[in-house]
Structure formats: C-alpha cells, structure tokens
Design an enzyme around this catalytic site. Structure first.
Site, mmCIF file in Angstrom:
data_model
loop_
_atom_site.group_PDB
_atom_site.id
_atom_site.type_symbol
_atom_site.label_atom_id
_atom_site.label_comp_id
_atom_site.label_asym_id
_atom_site.label_seq_id
_atom_site.Cartn_x
_atom_site.Cartn_y
_atom_site.Cartn_z
ATOM 1 N N SER A 90 1.099 -1.178 -0.024
ATOM 2 C CA SER A 90 0.416 0.355 0.227
ATOM 3 C C SER A 90 0.677 1.394 0.077
ATOM 4 C CB SER A 90 -0.591 -0.160 0.974
ATOM 5 O OG SER A 90 -1.330 -1.268 1.414
HETATM 6 N N1 SAH Z 1 -0.215 -5.489 4.468
HETATM 7 C C1 SAH Z 1 0.572 -6.049 2.736
HETATM 8 C C2 SAH Z 1 -0.068 -5.554 1.374
HETATM 9 C C3 SAH Z 1 -1.097 -6.286 1.943
HETATM 10 S S1 SAH Z 1 -2.102 -6.718 0.139
HETATM 11 C C4 SAH Z 1 1.823 -4.867 2.777
HETATM 12 O O1 SAH Z 1 2.403 -4.243 4.081
HETATM 13 O O2 SAH Z 1 2.083 -5.440 2.351
HETATM 14 C C5 SAH Z 1 -3.033 -7.719 0.335
HETATM 15 C C6 SAH Z 1 -2.749 -8.974 0.776
HETATM 16 O O3 SAH Z 1 -3.327 -9.627 0.387
HETATM 17 C C7 SAH Z 1 -2.162 -9.807 -0.498
HETATM 18 O O4 SAH Z 1 -0.650 -10.568 -0.699
HETATM 19 C C8 SAH Z 1 -2.933 -11.085 -0.745
HETATM 20 O O5 SAH Z 1 -2.613 -12.129 -1.336
HETATM 21 C C9 SAH Z 1 -3.519 -11.262 0.286
HETATM 22 N N2 SAH Z 1 -4.989 -11.949 0.350
HETATM 23 C C10 SAH Z 1 -6.389 -11.883 -0.488
HETATM 24 N N3 SAH Z 1 -6.307 -12.693 0.090
HETATM 25 C C11 SAH Z 1 -6.388 -13.422 1.544
HETATM 26 C C12 SAH Z 1 -6.907 -13.963 2.184
HETATM 27 N N4 SAH Z 1 -8.115 -14.201 2.547
HETATM 28 N N5 SAH Z 1 -6.056 -13.865 3.629
HETATM 29 C C13 SAH Z 1 -4.753 -13.620 4.119
HETATM 30 N N6 SAH Z 1 -4.648 -13.082 3.111
HETATM 31 C C14 SAH Z 1 -5.217 -12.649 1.921
#
Ligand code: SAH
Length: 238
Positions: A90
């Site tokens: 993000s």
């Molecule tokens: N917080 C992260 C960025 C998040 S991007 C950072 O600081 O870099 C969103 C992430 O959520 C992605 O890596 C994606 O794979 C994950 N995601 C999507 N659905 C999910 C689920 N059901 N459970 C856990 N993670 C999930």
C-alpha cells in the site's frame, strides 16, 4: 609542455568527478533515511497524520527492503507498488492512516489479514509486541517471514492461510487490520474480536473501490465508522 600536461590532467579529473553521481558521497542508508523523513513530512504530516508513535514507526521501518529490488528507488514515493504474485504494497499514507485510525496501545494483541510484503506488520510491531499476520499466498508468507526475520522483527508471527478463518488459537484480538478488500466483515474475524475491539478494512466492491471502515464491537454488536475512499486488491478464498 609541462603546463599542457597539468591542464589535461585537470580536465580529466573534472570530467571524472562531474560524472560521479552525487549520492556516492552519501551512504545509501543515509539517503533512504532522508527519503523516509521527506515521506513523513510531505505525505503524512501534511495530510493530518499526527500520532507521534505512528510517525516514528514510519520514520524507522526501511520500506525499501520490503519492495521488489527493481522498485527500490520508488519505495518512498506517494503511491502503492507491485510486489510478488501480482499483489501490492500500500501507499505509505494509507498504511499510516490505517495504523493511526485503529489506535493501537502498547501490549494490545493485533491481527493483520494480508501480510503481503510484511511492511504493515513491521509498522505495527513498533506500536505493540503482539503482532499476528496471515497471508493466503504461500510464496508471500515465506518471503515476508524471511524479510522480517532479517530485520530483527522476531516478535511478528506470520501464518500461511486464509484470513477468513482468523487465528482461533490466539484470539481474542483488540485490533484486526484487513489489508485486502472485502464486501463484508468476515464473521469469524468479528467473533475473534474482544469487546471494545476494532476492525479496520477496505469495505465495498473488491473489484472497483471501497471505503476504509472501522467497526467497533460494542456490547457484542458492530458500530460502523467510514473514513476514506480507497482501492485494495481483493480478499480471496482458498
Ligand atoms: N499489508 C501488505 C499489503 C497487502 S496486499 C503489506 O504491507 O505489504 C493484500 C494481501 O492480502 C495480498 O498479499 C493478498 O495475497 C492477501 N490476501 C488476499 N486474500 C487473503 C485472505 N483471504 N487471507 C489472507 N491474505 C489474503
């Protein structure tokens, strides 16, 4: 003759030094520190991030070590960046805004859904020593675990799994931060929230745009507060 040689040497030296990039005289580490400070002032303070502990965390965490090498030079820019597996890290402002809004106090237990690069988890670790984070893509969970370990964030627990199920063994949590978009608050996550606890998430259409929303558990019921329009990658199922 002699003067001509000195003259040539001077021109040669001038050319060499003018081609050396300026940053080679400053260590890379200091340069990233300067970029981080600039990010804090221009992107965060100017937009109303005031919590000193959040600003301090954003000043410390080396964001450039959480992004892909090819994007390192853009690590402190004012936008999200791609990471592995077609996911994103993000925008710094959104990380700060979510962290400030959820208002974590020292010692509170916090769960993140969507570890991604591990950056948000590292920021959280500066506010409390109890950080749990779940990532659904195995490759990302592994890489984030390695990055965090290398940087000494040994107190962060990373699990590979579907965040919809939460982390039952570690529940209840005072705060849950979901960093992927969902059209509803996953019921099991609400169950794993302590009374008075908060969930923050991008709530809305996962394929278009969402509203950053805080849900507080009051007498077992959700109370909703909308904050800001955002766009996150979707929360998926296994
Ligand atoms: N917080 C992260 C960025 C998040 S991007 C950072 O600081 O870099 C969103 C992430 O959520 C992605 O890596 C994606 O794979 C994950 N995601 C999507 N659905 C999910 C689920 N059901 N459970 C856990 N993670 C999930």
């Amino acid at each position: 003759m002699k003067y001509l040689k000195i003259y040539k040497l001077a021109i040669f030296l001038l050319l060499v030094f003018s081609y050396l990039p300026a940053y080679s005289f400053v260590s890379q580490k200091d340069e990233y520190k300067r970029l981080r400070e600039e990010m804090v002032q221009k992107q965060l303070v100017k937009r109303g991030i005031t919590d000193p502990s959040v600003l301090e965390a954003m000043r410390i965490v080396p964001r450039h070590l959480f992004v892909l090498k090819a994007y390192r030079h853009l690590a402190y820019a004012d936008h999200p960046l791609p990471i592995e597996a077609r996911q994103t890290i993000s925008q710094p402002y959104i990380v700060a805004k979510m962290t400030q809004s959820i208002d974590i106090k020292k010692g509170e237990k916090v769960l993140e859904i969507g570890t991604g690069s591990g950056y948000q988890a590292a920021v959280l670790a500066h506010l409390t020593n109890k950080v749990y984070t779940i990532e659904i893509i195995e490759e990302l969970a592994k890489k984030a675990r390695e990055t965090l370990k290398k940087l000494g964030y040994n107190q962060i627990h990373v699990k590979w799994g579907d965040g919809h199920a939460g982390w039952k063994e570690e529940a209840p949590f005072e705060a849950i931060i979901i960093t992927c978009a969902s059209s509803q608050v996953p019921p099991r996550l609400f169950e794993q929230l302590r009374e008075g606890g908060r969930i923050i998430l991008p709530l809305g259409n996962p394929l278009t745009s969402q509203t950053l929303t805080i849900i507080t558990k009051v007498n077992g019921k959700p109370e909703t507060k909308r904050i800001l329009a955002v766009r996150f990658v979707p929360m998926t199922k296994r």
